[in-house]
Design a protein around this motif. Structure first.
Motif, PDB file in Angstrom:
ATOM      1  N   ARG A 237       0.883  -1.183   0.000  1.00  0.00           N
ATOM      2  CA  ARG A 237       0.000   0.000   0.000  1.00  0.00           C
ATOM      3  C   ARG A 237       0.911   1.221   0.000  1.00  0.00           C
ATOM      4  N   PHE A 238       0.611   2.165  -0.869  1.00  0.00           N
ATOM      5  CA  PHE A 238       1.411   3.386  -0.932  1.00  0.00           C
ATOM      6  C   PHE A 238       0.525   4.592  -0.620  1.00  0.00           C
ATOM      7  N   PRO A 239       1.016   5.502   0.226  1.00  0.00           N
ATOM      8  CA  PRO A 239       0.217   6.688   0.553  1.00  0.00           C
ATOM      9  C   PRO A 239       0.266   7.719  -0.569  1.00  0.00           C
ATOM     10  N   VAL A 240      -0.627   8.676  -0.530  1.00  0.00           N
ATOM     11  CA  VAL A 240      -0.477   9.871  -1.371  1.00  0.00           C
ATOM     12  C   VAL A 240       0.715  10.611  -0.771  1.00  0.00           C
ATOM     13  N   ASP A 241       1.777  10.746  -1.548  1.00  0.00           N
ATOM     14  CA  ASP A 241       3.025  11.259  -1.002  1.00  0.00           C
ATOM     15  C   ASP A 241       3.551  12.387  -1.899  1.00  0.00           C
ATOM     16  N   PRO A 242       3.477  13.633  -1.409  1.00  0.00           N
ATOM     17  CA  PRO A 242       3.931  14.760  -2.233  1.00  0.00           C
ATOM     18  C   PRO A 242       5.399  14.629  -2.645  1.00  0.00           C
ATOM     19  N   THR A 243       6.215  13.979  -1.807  1.00  0.00           N
ATOM     20  CA  THR A 243       7.635  13.795  -2.171  1.00  0.00           C
ATOM     21  C   THR A 243       7.749  12.880  -3.383  1.00  0.00           C
ATOM     22  N   LEU A 244       6.935  11.819  -3.397  1.00  0.00           N
ATOM     23  CA  LEU A 244       6.954  10.900  -4.540  1.00  0.00           C
ATOM     24  C   LEU A 244       6.511  11.634  -5.815  1.00  0.00           C
ATOM     25  N   ALA A 245       5.440  12.443  -5.696  1.00  0.00           N
ATOM     26  CA  ALA A 245       4.949  13.188  -6.860  1.00  0.00           C
ATOM     27  C   ALA A 245       6.045  14.107  -7.397  1.00  0.00           C
ATOM     28  N   LEU A 246       6.764  14.752  -6.488  1.00  0.00           N
ATOM     29  CA  LEU A 246       7.841  15.672  -6.880  1.00  0.00           C
ATOM     30  C   LEU A 246       8.980  14.921  -7.574  1.00  0.00           C
ATOM     31  N   LEU A 247       9.343  13.762  -7.011  1.00  0.00           N
ATOM     32  CA  LEU A 247      10.422  12.955  -7.603  1.00  0.00           C
ATOM     33  C   LEU A 247      10.019  12.471  -8.999  1.00  0.00           C
ATOM     34  N   CYS A 248       8.741  12.083  -9.141  1.00  0.00           N
ATOM     35  CA  CYS A 248       8.253  11.630 -10.459  1.00  0.00           C
ATOM     36  C   CYS A 248       8.336  12.774 -11.464  1.00  0.00           C
ATOM     37  N   ASP A 249       7.899  13.944 -11.039  1.00  0.00           N
ATOM     38  CA  ASP A 249       7.883  15.097 -11.948  1.00  0.00           C
ATOM     39  C   ASP A 249       9.283  15.522 -12.357  1.00  0.00           C
ATOM     40  N   SER A 250      10.267  15.263 -11.481  1.00  0.00           N
ATOM     41  CA  SER A 250      11.626  15.708 -11.826  1.00  0.00           C
ATOM     42  C   SER A 250      12.499  14.553 -12.327  1.00  0.00           C
ATOM     43  N   GLY A 251      11.876  13.415 -12.672  1.00  0.00           N
ATOM     44  CA  GLY A 251      12.626  12.288 -13.253  1.00  0.00           C
ATOM     45  C   GLY A 251      13.550  11.605 -12.269  1.00  0.00           C
ATOM     46  N   ARG A 252      13.207  11.641 -10.966  1.00  0.00           N
ATOM     47  CA  ARG A 252      14.112  11.059  -9.960  1.00  0.00           C
ATOM     48  C   ARG A 252      13.413  10.010  -9.097  1.00  0.00           C
ATOM     49  N   VAL A 253      12.522   9.232  -9.702  1.00  0.00           N
ATOM     50  CA  VAL A 253      11.779   8.234  -8.925  1.00  0.00           C
ATOM     51  C   VAL A 253      12.739   7.219  -8.280  1.00  0.00           C
ATOM     52  N   GLU A 254      13.929   7.052  -8.887  1.00  0.00           N
ATOM     53  CA  GLU A 254      14.921   6.121  -8.314  1.00  0.00           C
ATOM     54  C   GLU A 254      15.434   6.595  -6.951  1.00  0.00           C
ATOM     55  N   ASP A 255      15.234   7.873  -6.650  1.00  0.00           N
ATOM     56  CA  ASP A 255      15.711   8.411  -5.362  1.00  0.00           C
ATOM     57  C   ASP A 255      14.661   8.274  -4.251  1.00  0.00           C
ATOM     58  N   TYR A 256      13.529   7.645  -4.537  1.00  0.00           N
ATOM     59  CA  TYR A 256      12.456   7.544  -3.528  1.00  0.00           C
ATOM     60  C   TYR A 256      13.018   6.897  -2.253  1.00  0.00           C
ATOM     61  N   GLY A 257      12.772   7.566  -1.122  1.00  0.00           N
ATOM     62  CA  GLY A 257      13.476   7.184   0.104  1.00  0.00           C
ATOM     63  C   GLY A 257      12.827   6.090   0.945  1.00  0.00           C
ATOM     64  N   GLU A 258      11.609   5.697   0.625  1.00  0.00           N
ATOM     65  CA  GLU A 258      10.897   4.731   1.479  1.00  0.00           C
ATOM     66  C   GLU A 258      11.482   3.323   1.292  1.00  0.00           C
ATOM     67  N   ALA A 259      12.714   3.134   1.788  1.00  0.00           N
ATOM     68  CA  ALA A 259      13.447   1.901   1.510  1.00  0.00           C
ATOM     69  C   ALA A 259      12.707   0.663   2.017  1.00  0.00           C
ATOM     70  N   GLU A 260      12.128   0.766   3.220  1.00  0.00           N
ATOM     71  CA  GLU A 260      11.481  -0.410   3.817  1.00  0.00           C
ATOM     72  C   GLU A 260      10.214  -0.780   3.032  1.00  0.00           C
ATOM     73  N   ARG A 261       9.451   0.249   2.651  1.00  0.00           N
ATOM     74  CA  ARG A 261       8.220  -0.012   1.892  1.00  0.00           C
ATOM     75  C   ARG A 261       8.559  -0.690   0.556  1.00  0.00           C
ATOM     76  N   LEU A 262       9.643  -0.226  -0.082  1.00  0.00           N
ATOM     77  CA  LEU A 262      10.034  -0.804  -1.372  1.00  0.00           C
ATOM     78  C   LEU A 262      10.571  -2.226  -1.194  1.00  0.00           C
TER      79      LEU A 262
END
Ligand SMILES: Nc1ncnc2c1ncn2[C@@H]1O[C@H](COP(=O)(O)OP(=O)(O)OP(=O)(O)O)[C@@H](O)[C@H]1O
Length: 282
Positions: A237-262
């Motif tokens: 389950r993934f929350p609505v996460d403004p940080t994720l949206a920002l990373l997606c918009d700037s082409g940096r989804v690989e930097d998503y920090g939720e290591a445990e969730r991933l």
């Protein structure tokens, strides 16, 4: 392609019959071939595809993404890949490579101007999708994820019939409409004999930045009903996460920090796939 002469149906579809038996397709150097679909658009299917790839790449796996969403390709943007691809003299195309080594093929990497729409009819799109598998030098991969086009029409049907899929991950969100439409995608997978590997509920909740409480932005989840009905696991389950949206918009989804969730997502997918033998496991 299927052979209409051997089919008892009189649908006249000419090779897109969902009920017809699939001929085995060579997986070449790919260990696990996983489609990611949603039924309904906009629930975060491409984001989830990218996160699955990132989760596996962080484990040291060799990963690729085949962006089969030809009319709405977003994988290169999520991974910050901009340079167009060029074919070799032999007619093969090497895929692009993202920061973590994730290999990518997408129609947007073949267009002079990625902002231009692909206004093609079904058969042309179907041919392109087959070329994305046949004419791309994917090399040896542990996982190849396929970002399916939304819906249950011609394009997802072609992918599910012409690629050697090990199974399909469904992405949904808590809205009742999304749940209803994802059920159609589950039924479609069943008709095509593609195993359901599990469901990811995206935009499940939003965390209050003040008190940390989880709020049901789109109402209560219905995902338990879905997993029960189709006997498949909840992969994450993934929350609505403004940080994720920002990373997606700037082409940096690989930097998503939720290591445990991933990592939990990767483990859940691996467990779901565990029923069949792995070729080239990482
Ligand atoms: N969990 C999330 N938190 C915040 N933003 C998200 C989340 N998931 C997806 N998004 C954002 O929502 C938008 C739509 O996501 P995405 O492109 O993955 O959806 P999709 O289901 O693939 O859409 P389509 O069906 O049109 O291809 C993107 O801008 C993405 O950054």
């Amino acid at each position: 392609m299927s052979d209409c002469q051997s089919c008892s149906s009189s649908c006249g579809e000419g090779g897109t019959c969902p009920g017809q038996a699939k001929e085995p397709i060579d997986k070449r150097g790919v260990g696990r071939f996983v489609a990611v679909g949603s039924g309904k658009g906009g629930v975060g299917k491409s984001t989830t595809t990218a996160l699955l790839a990132v989760a596996m790449a962080r484990r040291g796996c060799r990963v690729g993404i085949l962006d089969a969403d030809v009319t709405g390709p977003s994988i290169p943007k999520l991974l910050g890949i901009r340079d167009p691809l060029v074919g070799t003299v032999a007619g093969m195309i090497p895929p692009a490579s993202a920061k973590l080594g994730i290999r990518v093929m997408s129609v947007n990497l073949l267009l002079d101007d990625p902002a231009k729409p692909v206004v093609w009819r079904g058969p042309l799109i179907a041919n392109l999708l087959k070329q994305f598998w046949n004419d791309v030098e994917w090399g040896n991969l542990d996982y190849l994820f396929v970002d399916l086009p939304p819906g249950t029409a011609d394009a997802p049907l072609t992918v599910m019939q012409s690629l050697p899929l090990d199974g399909m991950v469904l992405v949904t969100s808590p809205q009742g409409l999304a749940e209803l439409i994802v059920e159609k995608a589950c039924h479609m997978a069943g008709m095509l004999d593609v195993p359901l590997l599990g469901v990811v509920e995206n935009m499940s909740f939003v965390r209050c930045p003040g008190c940390g409480q989880e709020l049901d932005l789109f109402g209560p989840s219905h995902v338990a009903k879905l997993t029960e009905r189709f006997s498949m696991p909840l992969l994450g389950r993934f929350p609505v996460d403004p940080t994720l949206a920002l990373l997606c918009d700037s082409g940096r989804v690989e930097d998503y920090g939720e290591a445990e969730r991933l990592e939990d997502l990767a483990s859940a997918l691996e467990a779901s796939l565990a029923g069949s033998p792995v070729k080239g496991a990482c």
